[in-house]
Design a protein around this motif. Structure first.
Motif, PDB file in Angstrom:
ATOM      1  N   THR A 161       0.968  -1.096   0.055  1.00  8.38           N
ATOM      2  CA  THR A 161       0.031   0.064   0.053  1.00  8.38           C
ATOM      3  C   THR A 161       0.943   1.251   0.009  1.00  8.38           C
ATOM      4  O   THR A 161       2.108   1.073   0.326  1.00  8.38           O
ATOM      5  N   ILE A 162       0.273   2.333  -0.182  1.00  2.00           N
ATOM      6  CA  ILE A 162       1.023   3.725  -0.247  1.00  2.00           C
ATOM      7  C   ILE A 162       1.569   3.820   1.197  1.00  2.00           C
ATOM      8  O   ILE A 162       2.828   4.397   1.375  1.00  2.00           O
ATOM      9  N   ALA A 163       0.803   3.643   2.282  1.00  3.33           N
ATOM     10  CA  ALA A 163       1.458   3.737   3.480  1.00  3.33           C
ATOM     11  C   ALA A 163       2.539   2.905   3.873  1.00  3.33           C
ATOM     12  O   ALA A 163       3.667   3.187   4.497  1.00  3.33           O
ATOM     13  N   ALA A 164       2.374   1.693   3.508  1.00  5.70           N
ATOM     14  CA  ALA A 164       3.277   0.534   3.698  1.00  5.70           C
ATOM     15  C   ALA A 164       4.728   0.941   2.995  1.00  5.70           C
ATOM     16  O   ALA A 164       5.533   0.841   3.145  1.00  5.70           O
ATOM     17  N   LEU A 165       4.695   1.394   1.746  1.00  6.59           N
ATOM     18  CA  LEU A 165       5.810   1.700   0.854  1.00  6.59           C
ATOM     19  C   LEU A 165       6.547   2.846   1.619  1.00  6.59           C
ATOM     20  O   LEU A 165       7.638   2.915   1.476  1.00  6.59           O
ATOM     21  N   ASP A 166       5.844   3.931   2.309  1.00  8.67           N
ATOM     22  CA  ASP A 166       6.112   4.897   2.939  1.00  8.67           C
ATOM     23  C   ASP A 166       7.159   4.371   4.157  1.00  8.67           C
ATOM     24  O   ASP A 166       8.110   4.954   4.450  1.00  8.67           O
ATOM     25  N   GLU A 167       6.236   3.808   4.952  1.00  5.53           N
ATOM     26  CA  GLU A 167       7.051   3.258   6.249  1.00  5.53           C
ATOM     27  C   GLU A 167       7.951   2.307   6.215  1.00  5.53           C
ATOM     28  O   GLU A 167       8.958   2.289   6.976  1.00  5.53           O
ATOM     29  N   GLU A 168       7.677   1.268   5.184  1.00  9.93           N
ATOM     30  CA  GLU A 168       8.758   0.181   5.318  1.00  9.93           C
ATOM     31  C   GLU A 168       9.868   0.302   4.352  1.00  9.93           C
ATOM     32  O   GLU A 168      10.929  -0.214   4.402  1.00  9.93           O
TER      33      GLU A 168
END
Length: 414
Positions: A161-168
């Protein structure tokens, strides 16, 4: 020197010996018999321009030679966003155009450009915003292939997800958007971004990355996305629809101001495209459909407290010719939670298989119901959803991608 990735730089079709699997290309993956020719890549030099406008022309005419000078008169619009609007990289909201017009003492409609007019030339319009970099077709093709490969990867792995790509992975939403829309060639990204891409694609370096995505392209794995990324005709049609939607909204607001009430749009029961796509991928408009292209979509929706919409059992259907996915549905607006531009009597077409782009609308799914929001970026590049009534700001990057659905059309009441 431009790097080669195994395709002809003029046509971007695979070399005959690659398709035949000759001895000179033993290590090159050969496409399957059922797919011998990958989708052609049509380059679009102005693919990053989605909203040509007259803001630069009008501000300079009124003495603002620098955008910063105008920005100082518009505290509610961050300078970075104002710059992107003027450069056509994001579509302005109607309220933003109204603020800009007030600062310039002109009508908001004077900021819009008729891109269908005989005298309009995209190359002339875009010239003041060019950075002077050399246009290298082969690198542009690599950018398109990489964008398609990223979209394909994320379609296969829904955890990206967009959030996962940002965080991880440390891949900010604004960077992801530029990558997935091929707004910058691979040789222009910094080492950190290249390293992140190599990690995503499980390769050791940039050369291996280029080789891997080239093989995917030649094998036909990217066909579903390649043609949607860099098609000039599709871009122009989307642009015309965005400007038409803005013009209609501005006209509606002007009518309300003069008459003290809502004036219906003249295009009764007409579908008005409002955008949506995968991570800033604009949705392509289609030519006029034939009768066989028209689909019946179920209409859901009953009003809930707080501006929410209950997904009730559908009691009717609408005919839709919009290019929406097989799971598309229609949703009653119920209340004008986004302002007069989307009245309570309207019905929106929602595609759960698309992610909304900045400047479009979205339907957010939750346990309590659906909420319609306007989608935009904040000054850090984070994707936000906004509601007018109630006044809300929602961080879309923090939500599960499966719960954020693109609104791809709106049908207005007569």
């Amino acid at each position: 020197m431009a790097r080669s990735f195994g395709t002809d730089v003029t046509t971007c079709s695979p070399r005959p010996e690659v398709l035949a699997g000759s001895d000179d290309n033993e290590d090159t993956p050969v496409s399957s018999p059922s797919h011998t020719v990958p989708a052609e890549i049509a380059l679009d030099r102005y693919r990053a321009v989605i909203f040509p406008n007259r803001i630069r022309e009008q501000r300079r005419r009124r003495g603002y030679q620098k955008l910063m000078a105008l920005s100082e008169q518009l505290p509610e619009i961050p300078y970075i966003r104002l710059s992107k609007i003027e450069r056509g990289e994001v579509a302005a909201r109607a309220d933003e155009l109204q603020q800009i017009a007030r600062s310039l003492d002109i009508a908001p409609s004077e900021l819009l450009t008729d891109v269908a007019a005989p005298g309009f030339d995209m190359a002339v319009w875009a010239q003041p915003f060019q950075d002077g970099r050399l246009w290298v077709p082969e690198e542009e093709r690599v950018a398109v292939i990489l964008a398609a490969a990223l979209r394909t990867l994320r379609n296969k792995d829904r955890t990206l997800t967009i959030a996962a790509l940002d965080e991880e992975y440390g891949l900010a939403p604004v960077i992801l958007s530029r990558l997935e829309n091929a707004y910058r060639t691979l040789n222009r990204w910094n080492r950190e971004t290249i390293a992140t891409l190599c990690r995503l694609f499980d390769v050791v370096d940039e050369a291996a990355l280029r080789e891997k995505i080239a093989a995917q392209y030649l094998g036909g794995e990217l066909d579903a996305h390649v043609g949607r990324i860099a098609d000039a005709q599709d871009r122009m049609r989307r642009t015309q629809q965005r400007i038409a939607a803005l013009s209609a909204e501005l006209g509606l607001a002007s009518s309300r101001s003069r008459k003290g009430g809502r004036a219906p749009l003249s295009n009764s029961e007409a579908e008005q495209r409002v955008g949506g796509g995968r991570a800033d991928e604009p949705v392509a408009d289609l030519p006029s459909p034939s009768a066989s292209d028209v689909r019946k979509l179920p209409v859901y929706g009953a009003p809930l407290p707080g501006g929410l919409i209950a997904v009730t059992k559908p009691d009717s259907t609408i005919a839709s010719s919009v290019s929406a996915g097989p799971r598309a549905y229609a949703l009653r607006v119920c209340r004008a939670t986004l302002g007069a531009g989307l009245p309570s009597g309207a019905v929106v077409v929602v595609d759960p298989d698309r992610f909304p782009v900045a400047g479009s609308l979205a339907a957010i799914r939750s346990d309590d119901g659906h909420r319609l929001v306007t989608v935009t970026f904040d000054r850090t590049g984070a994707t936000k959803g906004y509601s007018v009534m109630p006044d809300m700001e929602i961080a879309l990057d923090d939500l599960d991608r499966a719960d954020v659905h693109a609104v791809v059309a709106a049908i207005f009441p007569a």
